[in-house]
Scaffold this motif. Structure first.
Motif, mmCIF file in Angstrom:
data_model
loop_
_atom_site.group_PDB
_atom_site.id
_atom_site.type_symbol
_atom_site.label_atom_id
_atom_site.label_comp_id
_atom_site.label_asym_id
_atom_site.label_seq_id
_atom_site.Cartn_x
_atom_site.Cartn_y
_atom_site.Cartn_z
ATOM 1 N N ILE A 108 -3.859 62.759 78.312
ATOM 2 C CA ILE A 108 -4.497 61.853 77.564
ATOM 3 C C ILE A 108 -5.375 60.824 77.269
ATOM 4 N N TYR A 109 -4.690 60.833 76.644
ATOM 5 C CA TYR A 109 -4.400 59.193 76.735
ATOM 6 C C TYR A 109 -5.076 57.915 77.958
ATOM 7 N N CYS A 110 -5.202 58.549 79.520
ATOM 8 C CA CYS A 110 -5.664 58.130 80.434
ATOM 9 C C CYS A 110 -6.558 58.396 80.092
ATOM 10 N N ALA A 111 -7.435 59.370 80.197
ATOM 11 C CA ALA A 111 -8.390 59.979 79.700
ATOM 12 C C ALA A 111 -9.592 59.489 79.120
ATOM 13 N N ALA A 112 -8.601 58.436 77.335
ATOM 14 C CA ALA A 112 -9.341 58.278 76.941
ATOM 15 C C ALA A 112 -9.565 56.540 76.588
ATOM 16 N N ALA A 113 -9.079 56.299 77.632
ATOM 17 C CA ALA A 113 -8.785 54.452 77.813
ATOM 18 C C ALA A 113 -9.858 54.501 79.345
ATOM 19 N N TYR A 114 -10.673 55.785 79.100
ATOM 20 C CA TYR A 114 -12.246 55.424 80.477
ATOM 21 C C TYR A 114 -12.610 55.388 79.624
ATOM 22 N N THR A 115 -13.070 55.533 78.211
ATOM 23 C CA THR A 115 -14.564 55.668 76.982
ATOM 24 C C THR A 115 -13.839 55.145 76.169
ATOM 25 N N ALA A 440 -2.285 66.065 70.813
ATOM 26 C CA ALA A 440 -2.359 64.388 71.657
ATOM 27 C C ALA A 440 -3.435 63.732 70.985
ATOM 28 N N HIS A 441 -5.007 63.885 70.628
ATOM 29 C CA HIS A 441 -6.268 63.752 69.868
ATOM 30 C C HIS A 441 -6.216 63.350 68.979
ATOM 31 N N GLN A 442 -5.092 64.229 68.000
ATOM 32 C CA GLN A 442 -5.278 64.331 65.883
ATOM 33 C C GLN A 442 -4.623 62.980 65.888
ATOM 34 N N PRO A 443 -5.384 61.897 64.904
ATOM 35 C CA PRO A 443 -5.454 61.065 63.997
ATOM 36 C C PRO A 443 -4.190 61.548 63.412
ATOM 37 N N PHE A 444 -2.777 61.572 63.711
ATOM 38 C CA PHE A 444 -0.866 62.325 62.912
ATOM 39 C C PHE A 444 -1.288 60.749 62.172
ATOM 40 N N GLY A 445 -0.557 60.945 60.344
ATOM 41 C CA GLY A 445 -0.038 60.142 60.281
ATOM 42 C C GLY A 445 -0.266 60.281 59.269
ATOM 43 N N GLY A 446 0.156 59.720 57.900
ATOM 44 C CA GLY A 446 0.077 60.182 56.077
ATOM 45 C C GLY A 446 -0.433 59.236 55.440
ATOM 46 N N TYR A 447 0.299 60.035 54.291
ATOM 47 C CA TYR A 447 -0.108 59.354 52.919
ATOM 48 C C TYR A 447 0.898 58.592 52.348
ATOM 49 N N TYR A 449 4.411 57.369 50.888
ATOM 50 C CA TYR A 449 5.230 56.489 51.540
ATOM 51 C C TYR A 449 5.886 57.433 53.308
ATOM 52 N N SER A 450 4.720 58.026 53.385
ATOM 53 C CA SER A 450 4.973 58.933 54.617
ATOM 54 C C SER A 450 4.168 57.641 55.687
ATOM 55 N N GLY A 451 3.987 56.804 55.615
ATOM 56 C CA GLY A 451 3.734 55.746 56.946
ATOM 57 C C GLY A 451 2.733 55.154 56.985
ATOM 58 N N VAL A 452 2.800 54.231 57.903
ATOM 59 C CA VAL A 452 1.346 53.377 58.026
ATOM 60 C C VAL A 452 0.728 53.051 59.341
ATOM 61 N N GLY A 453 -0.996 53.650 59.714
ATOM 62 C CA GLY A 453 -1.325 53.578 60.431
ATOM 63 C C GLY A 453 -1.389 55.058 61.610
ATOM 64 N N ARG A 454 -2.226 54.958 62.552
ATOM 65 C CA ARG A 454 -1.789 56.794 63.751
ATOM 66 C C ARG A 454 -2.073 56.596 64.468
ATOM 67 N N GLU A 455 -1.259 57.995 64.910
ATOM 68 C CA GLU A 455 -1.136 58.095 65.833
ATOM 69 C C GLU A 455 -1.899 58.502 67.214
ATOM 70 N N GLY A 456 -2.828 59.141 67.978
ATOM 71 C CA GLY A 456 -3.650 60.213 68.913
ATOM 72 C C GLY A 456 -4.399 59.406 69.721
ATOM 73 N N ALA A 457 -5.772 59.868 70.357
ATOM 74 C CA ALA A 457 -5.855 59.315 70.993
ATOM 75 C C ALA A 457 -7.750 59.034 70.507
ATOM 76 N N VAL A 458 -7.879 59.698 70.128
ATOM 77 C CA VAL A 458 -9.119 59.281 68.340
ATOM 78 C C VAL A 458 -8.675 57.876 68.072
ATOM 79 N N SER A 459 -7.445 57.170 68.443
ATOM 80 C CA SER A 459 -7.652 56.019 67.121
ATOM 81 C C SER A 459 -6.681 54.930 67.495
ATOM 82 N N THR A 460 -5.707 55.869 68.462
ATOM 83 C CA THR A 460 -4.650 54.810 68.618
ATOM 84 C C THR A 460 -5.542 53.582 69.666
ATOM 85 N N LEU A 461 -5.838 53.759 70.515
ATOM 86 C CA LEU A 461 -6.110 52.598 71.137
ATOM 87 C C LEU A 461 -6.146 51.231 70.425
ATOM 88 N N GLU A 462 -7.140 51.651 69.151
ATOM 89 C CA GLU A 462 -7.382 50.563 68.411
ATOM 90 C C GLU A 462 -6.305 49.686 67.974
#
Length: 478
Positions: A108-115, A440-447, A449-462
């Motif tokens: 999924i991340y390989c596909a996201a890299a092309y766009t 894998a595409h979902q911008p996973f993360g929390g509000y 004390y659950s964290g900072v940032g998001r993991e997911g193909a729609v946002s993590t490459l940034e």
């Protein structure tokens, strides 16, 4: 098993080792090196050079290599799953699902890299830029320190390694000392697929030593950490001193709100499934079950009956639904939390017993002011049931915590569901299911004390890159 630095299997510089224990039997199954600060220094030095080499590889060639890696992962599912099951106590079928997820995440991340495009800014957007052509490109941050927890050593490694590598970064992977061997196997397969030996290394050792030191090394551009909130805060403080980013996916006390009008069987199924996987040791697993009073008593009775039938035992048995906690010490902490909740007035409806690293599925009727209903994250197979009357009360209970990772709501009234989703303070809200949900595409993360940032193909490459502006000044002027 040895760690991997510079493409080679090596022991620690001082020869010390960490014992890897099977939590289901309590027996030592292997050892891995206890990496030292000297080993860390070598790993980062290799990664600095490896990042330059890997970044110079054309994107299409990177994708070919990482696709080959995904194929190798799938060819080795049985072997990797067996190791994960043995060192972590996760049921074997759940291990297999996780290994397949690793391959899917990379694809999924390989596909996201092309766009993952740069931009051209508005032409003649300002008088002072008349005739200029201005564009942006994405460049890697550099060397990433990637710290992965014990509970999903294969899948969570992929959520970090994949975006880091497709964007041209190099990685120093630091797995949990409880479940280190599957991470070593993953990195070895990356080498076999063609990733340069210096671009990724896997350093095993005590997090209290090398985890703290890696964040303070000036050659490390960023830290990505999944684990406890306390450690995450400490890493963030260290990173802040050097103005480097820290991406943190931390703890949670995730609520599942069930209304009287919910599909009853679905609600029961989601309540069990949303907690039982990996013996409840999942960051986004439901940990507070907020049930409307109209069905509360019946729901509690039926849930205890359902959980009484769960097959607990040897995680290597494909028929077993729930294995042990990752270590006996972790199970003892869950037992302590159960006893504390009972001491605070909780009514034990099922379980509450510990045998070694195994904790029996436990159901406790609690009130909304108890520790377990607020800020005490219980990382084990415990189902606290909290009654409520109105939607406002349910949301108040759900939000009355320092955490905000995930959540769920089950009701037949979509207007009510959307009100909950809109008002709940969490990084995701699953309507019709538990918050134990991640794509894998979902911008996973929390509000909070659950964290900072998001993991997911729609946002993590940034987040894995930095933007550079390139301006052709006056190039279109006459």
């Amino acid at each position: 098993m040895q760690m991997l630095i510079g493409g080679k299997f090596v022991d620690s510089s001082d020869g010390t080792k960490i014992e890897v224990v099977n939590p289901a039997t309590g027996k030592i199954v292997d050892t891995v090196p206890a990496g030292t600060l000297e080993d860390l220094d070598r790993a980062i030095s290799f990664a600095v050079e490896g990042q330059k080499e890997w970044n110079a590889v054309p994107l299409h060639e990177k994708m070919r290599i990482l696709e080959k890696y995904a194929c190798l992962i799938e060819e080795n599912v049985e072997e990797i799953s067996k190791v994960m099951c043995e060192e972590g106590g996760k049921p074997i079928e759940q291990c297999k699902t996780e290994v397949y997820a690793n391959a899917a995440i990379f694809r999924i991340y390989c596909a996201a890299a092309y766009t993952f495009y740069g931009k051209t800014l508005p032409y003649n957007g300002e008088a002072r830029a008349q005739g200029d052509v201005v564009m942006t490109v994405h460049e890697p941050l550099g060397v990433f320190a990637c710290i992965v927890p014990f509970n999903y050593p294969c899948e969570l490694a992929a959520h970090k390694l994949a975006p880091m590598l497709v964007t041209g970064n190099s990685v120093v992977l630091l797995p949990s000392s409880k479940t280190p061997r599957s991470a070593i196997m993953i990195v070895d397969l990356l080498y076999k697929a063609g990733v340069p030996a210096n671009a990724v290394c896997c350093l095993t050792g005590r997090g209290s030593l090398i985890g703290a030191a890696v964040a303070a090394d000036p050659r490390v551009a960023a830290v990505s950490f999944t684990g406890s909130t306390g450690v995450g805060i400490s890493l963030a403080e260290t990173c802040a001193k050097f103005l480097r980013p820290a991406f943190l996916e931390l703890g949670g006390n995730d609520p599942l709100i069930i209304f009287d009008d919910a599909d009853y069987e679905k609600a029961l199924n989601e309540t069990v499934a949303g907690r039982i996987g990996n013996a409840g040791q999942t960051c986004c697993a439901s940990k507070r079950f907020i049930v409307q009073k109209g069905i509360f008593d019946k729901f509690a009775k039926d849930l205890t009956a359902r959980l009484s039938a769960v097959k607990v035992g040897d995680p290597a048995d494909p028929c077993v639904e729930m294995g042990p906690c990752v270590r006996e010490a972790d199970a003892r902490e869950v037992e302590r939390q159960i006893q504390l909740t009972i001491a605070q007035g909780g009514e034990l409806l099922l379980g509450g017993k510990r045998d070694g690293a195994f904790v029996a599925p436990t159901v406790i009727k609690t009130s909304k002011d108890m520790d377990i209903a607020r800020d005490m994250e219980c990382f084990g197979p415990v189902w606290p049931l909290i009654p409520f009357e109105t939607i406002d009360e349910a949301i108040e209970i759900a939000n009355n915590t320092i955490f905000g990772l995930s959540s769920g709501v089950i009701t037949s009234d979509m207007q009510v569901a959307m009100k909950v989703a809109n008002r709940i303070e969490s990084g995701s809200c699953i309507i019709g299911g538990s918050g134990n949900y991640r794509l894998a595409h979902q911008p996973f993360g929390g509000y909070k004390y659950s964290g900072v940032g998001r993991e997911g193909a729609v946002s993590t490459l940034e987040e894995m890159t930095q933007q550079k502006t390139i301006a052709f000044k006056g190039i279109l002027n006459d």
